[in-house]
Design an enzyme around this catalytic site. Sequence first.
Site, PDB file in Angstrom:
ATOM      1  N   GLU A 251      26.680  -4.641 -29.425  1.00 17.79           N
ATOM      2  CA  GLU A 251      26.692  -3.591 -30.449  1.00 17.79           C
ATOM      3  C   GLU A 251      27.609  -4.079 -31.555  1.00 17.79           C
ATOM      4  O   GLU A 251      28.825  -4.131 -31.378  1.00 17.79           O
ATOM      5  CB  GLU A 251      27.221  -2.267 -29.869  1.00 17.79           C
ATOM      6  CG  GLU A 251      26.346  -1.634 -28.814  1.00 17.79           C
ATOM      7  CD  GLU A 251      25.018  -1.143 -29.358  1.00 17.79           C
ATOM      8  OE1 GLU A 251      24.864  -1.006 -30.586  1.00 17.79           O
ATOM      9  OE2 GLU A 251      24.110  -0.928 -28.542  1.00 17.79           O
ATOM     10  N   GLU A 465      23.023   1.793 -26.306  1.00 16.04           N
ATOM     11  CA  GLU A 465      24.009   2.453 -25.459  1.00 16.04           C
ATOM     12  C   GLU A 465      23.743   3.951 -25.495  1.00 16.04           C
ATOM     13  O   GLU A 465      22.913   4.424 -26.268  1.00 16.04           O
ATOM     14  CB  GLU A 465      25.419   2.173 -25.978  1.00 16.04           C
ATOM     15  CG  GLU A 465      25.751   0.708 -25.954  1.00 16.04           C
ATOM     16  CD  GLU A 465      27.237   0.446 -25.911  1.00 16.04           C
ATOM     17  OE1 GLU A 465      27.918   0.845 -26.867  1.00 16.04           O
ATOM     18  OE2 GLU A 465      27.705  -0.147 -24.921  1.00 16.04           O
TER      19      GLU A 465
HETATM   20  P1  NAD Z   1      36.226  -8.030 -32.803  1.00 10.90           P
HETATM   21  O1  NAD Z   1      34.898  -8.675 -32.666  1.00 10.90           O
HETATM   22  O2  NAD Z   1      37.288  -8.788 -33.495  1.00 10.90           O
HETATM   23  O3  NAD Z   1      36.828  -7.691 -31.360  1.00 10.90           O
HETATM   24  C1  NAD Z   1      36.164  -6.870 -30.432  1.00 10.90           C
HETATM   25  C2  NAD Z   1      36.638  -7.228 -29.029  1.00 10.90           C
HETATM   26  O4  NAD Z   1      36.235  -8.558 -28.729  1.00 10.90           O
HETATM   27  C3  NAD Z   1      38.147  -7.197 -28.840  1.00 10.90           C
HETATM   28  O5  NAD Z   1      38.458  -6.693 -27.564  1.00 10.90           O
HETATM   29  C4  NAD Z   1      38.531  -8.660 -28.955  1.00 10.90           C
HETATM   30  O6  NAD Z   1      39.729  -8.982 -28.301  1.00 10.90           O
HETATM   31  C5  NAD Z   1      37.342  -9.318 -28.279  1.00 10.90           C
HETATM   32  N1  NAD Z   1      37.111 -10.718 -28.673  1.00 10.90           N
HETATM   33  C6  NAD Z   1      37.453 -11.329 -29.839  1.00 10.90           C
HETATM   34  N2  NAD Z   1      37.062 -12.632 -29.830  1.00 10.90           N
HETATM   35  C7  NAD Z   1      36.445 -12.839 -28.636  1.00 10.90           C
HETATM   36  C8  NAD Z   1      35.816 -13.971 -28.028  1.00 10.90           C
HETATM   37  N3  NAD Z   1      35.738 -15.128 -28.652  1.00 10.90           N
HETATM   38  N4  NAD Z   1      35.282 -13.823 -26.811  1.00 10.90           N
HETATM   39  C9  NAD Z   1      35.318 -12.634 -26.164  1.00 10.90           C
HETATM   40  N5  NAD Z   1      35.921 -11.534 -26.666  1.00 10.90           N
HETATM   41  C10 NAD Z   1      36.465 -11.624 -27.895  1.00 10.90           C
HETATM   42  O7  NAD Z   1      35.962  -6.611 -33.482  1.00 10.90           O
HETATM   43  P2  NAD Z   1      37.038  -5.522 -33.912  1.00 10.90           P
HETATM   44  O8  NAD Z   1      37.714  -6.014 -35.130  1.00 10.90           O
HETATM   45  O9  NAD Z   1      37.880  -5.103 -32.757  1.00 10.90           O
HETATM   46  O10 NAD Z   1      36.084  -4.281 -34.272  1.00 10.90           O
HETATM   47  C11 NAD Z   1      35.502  -4.135 -35.511  1.00 10.90           C
HETATM   48  C12 NAD Z   1      34.056  -4.552 -35.499  1.00 10.90           C
HETATM   49  O11 NAD Z   1      33.362  -3.857 -34.465  1.00 10.90           O
HETATM   50  C13 NAD Z   1      33.295  -4.201 -36.758  1.00 10.90           C
HETATM   51  O12 NAD Z   1      32.506  -5.292 -37.167  1.00 10.90           O
HETATM   52  C14 NAD Z   1      32.389  -3.038 -36.364  1.00 10.90           C
HETATM   53  O13 NAD Z   1      31.236  -2.889 -37.112  1.00 10.90           O
HETATM   54  C15 NAD Z   1      32.131  -3.333 -34.941  1.00 10.90           C
HETATM   55  N6  NAD Z   1      31.789  -2.126 -34.194  1.00 10.90           N
HETATM   56  C16 NAD Z   1      30.492  -1.954 -33.832  1.00 10.90           C
HETATM   57  C17 NAD Z   1      30.100  -0.807 -33.160  1.00 10.90           C
HETATM   58  C18 NAD Z   1      28.665  -0.612 -32.739  1.00 10.90           C
HETATM   59  O14 NAD Z   1      28.434   0.150 -31.825  1.00 10.90           O
HETATM   60  N7  NAD Z   1      27.697  -1.264 -33.351  1.00 10.90           N
HETATM   61  C19 NAD Z   1      31.054   0.159 -32.845  1.00 10.90           C
HETATM   62  C20 NAD Z   1      32.380  -0.046 -33.239  1.00 10.90           C
HETATM   63  C21 NAD Z   1      32.733  -1.209 -33.911  1.00 10.90           C
END
Ligand code: NAD
Length: 496
Positions: A251, A465
């Site tokens: 997502e 989801e």
């Molecule tokens: P992010 O991708 O930086 O991090 C999300 C999670 O992934 C965190 O727990 C982080 O520690 C983990 N992570 C980071 N790098 C990783 C790797 N290489 N391998 C495995 N795990 C890793 O995102 P964020 O900054 O926490 O959240 C913001 C983003 O989330 C925005 O782009 C937003 O659009 C998206 N988002 C999407 C939805 C949806 O349902 N489509 C909902 C909420 C947020």
Amino acid sequence: MNSTPLTCRNYIDGNWIDAPTLKESRNPADWREVVATFPNSDVEDVNKAVAAARRAYKTWRLVPAPVRSEMVHRVGELLLERKEELANLMSREMGKPLTESRGDVQEGVDCAFYYAGEGRRLFGQTTPSELNNKFAMTVRVPLGVCALITPWNFPVAIPCWKALPALVCGNTIILKPAQDTSACATILTEIFHDAGLPPGVVNLVHGAGQVVGRELLEHPDIDLVSFTGSSTTGAEIGATCGRTHKRVCLELGGKNAQIVMEDADLELALEGALWGAFGTTGQRCTATSRLLLHRDIKAEFTAKLLEQTSKLRLGAGADDQTQVGPLVNSAQLERVKDYLEIARSEGAKVLIGGEVATEEKFKYGYFFQLTILDEVTPTMRIAREEIFGPVLALIEIDSFEDAIAILNDTAYGLSSSIYTRDVNRAFQAMRDIEAGITYINGPTIGAEVHLPFGGVKQTGNGHREAGSAALDVFTEWKTIYVDFSGRLQRAQIDNR
Ligand code: NAD
């Protein structure tokens, strides 16, 4: 509010584990306040959690689903009991206003009660066999150990969306929350513990995505990865899970638009635009970041939009008067600042905001002014890339067809909205908009837990989801044939 930092620990096999090295989670409205400390976990912590989850899976999958769902129901009751405490913690930890934090916890409650009910359904199908004296049916079976990797913007709701259906379906889980919301994840895990979930069924491992997250993707004993976060990280996760043969549910980001046609109820559309653009400081995957205004109403609508935007109260999430909180951390603040530079260099006109908020009361926080950009064209980067901040881009449209084409002209496809009184246009929009969610006369934000949630194009990888759709993520279909003829019957041969 109690400002003593919460000491977060990993939760593995039913035990809270002390950690040798700790990191800090700070209040984005006042970064001098340490909200929590949490473990900087390593690969060994992941290995222990996966081993515990694998052991627990052997017995948990055999607990009848209605019994599993009683514990999930209890999670909902405990979330309700601790709603105010969790909401206050959430507002301090990630910055959103209290009303929204309460809504976040409520989403977890709704989710628990909804999936508790699913435990008494989990329907399969029975269907006639093509052969005599033979019975055919399908049943849902769990996958095994699920890694749940979550972002910071909905620190209770998103983990609940993943964990609760996973548990009802008979899986065991390892939660890897975002580092900005370790405290919320800790309280949620306390609730799982208090709800009576057996040791090893739920495990919590704090720490960096590059370490803990990555190891979960590579670990051979993980069967499924459910990820919500940025598209960049999602692409990496999808590739790794492809290589390691894991089921993966992604997502990701959005670049959502609200259309306002010339026949719309403008007051309603205005309220929708303000909530869609500035709710959660624009840090929702469903946030309205493009407002497509019909040229006949654009001037009038923009004037009202500016007037109302200037009245929204920016402040600390934990302050009852606040309508819009800070950004979650310094990286998000820098990102929004950078996009404003890009906007200016591309020729967009800043109508309001556009700068870091510098008043005295904001000096220890990550506050950005509520920002509206005009003269944005669909090819500009600010009209195409996810900003994830309080920035709304205005784009003029000439016709309904023009609006749909511009709305669809993006790599993402999560949420969408159109305000119109024309029923024919409303139905055309429902058909032609390329997005997982379309609202008619409502803003782009506001998903309900019993309906599928997710998007098309680069927003995801085809999964949904929430609702009963989540059961397809957390179960496998098993097809069962029972031949009670007492002889060999050959399908496609013996009945022809
Ligand atoms: P992010 O991708 O930086 O991090 C999300 C999670 O992934 C965190 O727990 C982080 O520690 C983990 N992570 C980071 N790098 C990783 C790797 N290489 N391998 C495995 N795990 C890793 O995102 P964020 O900054 O926490 O959240 C913001 C983003 O989330 C925005 O782009 C937003 O659009 C998206 N988002 C999407 C939805 C949806 O349902 N489509 C909902 C909420 C947020």
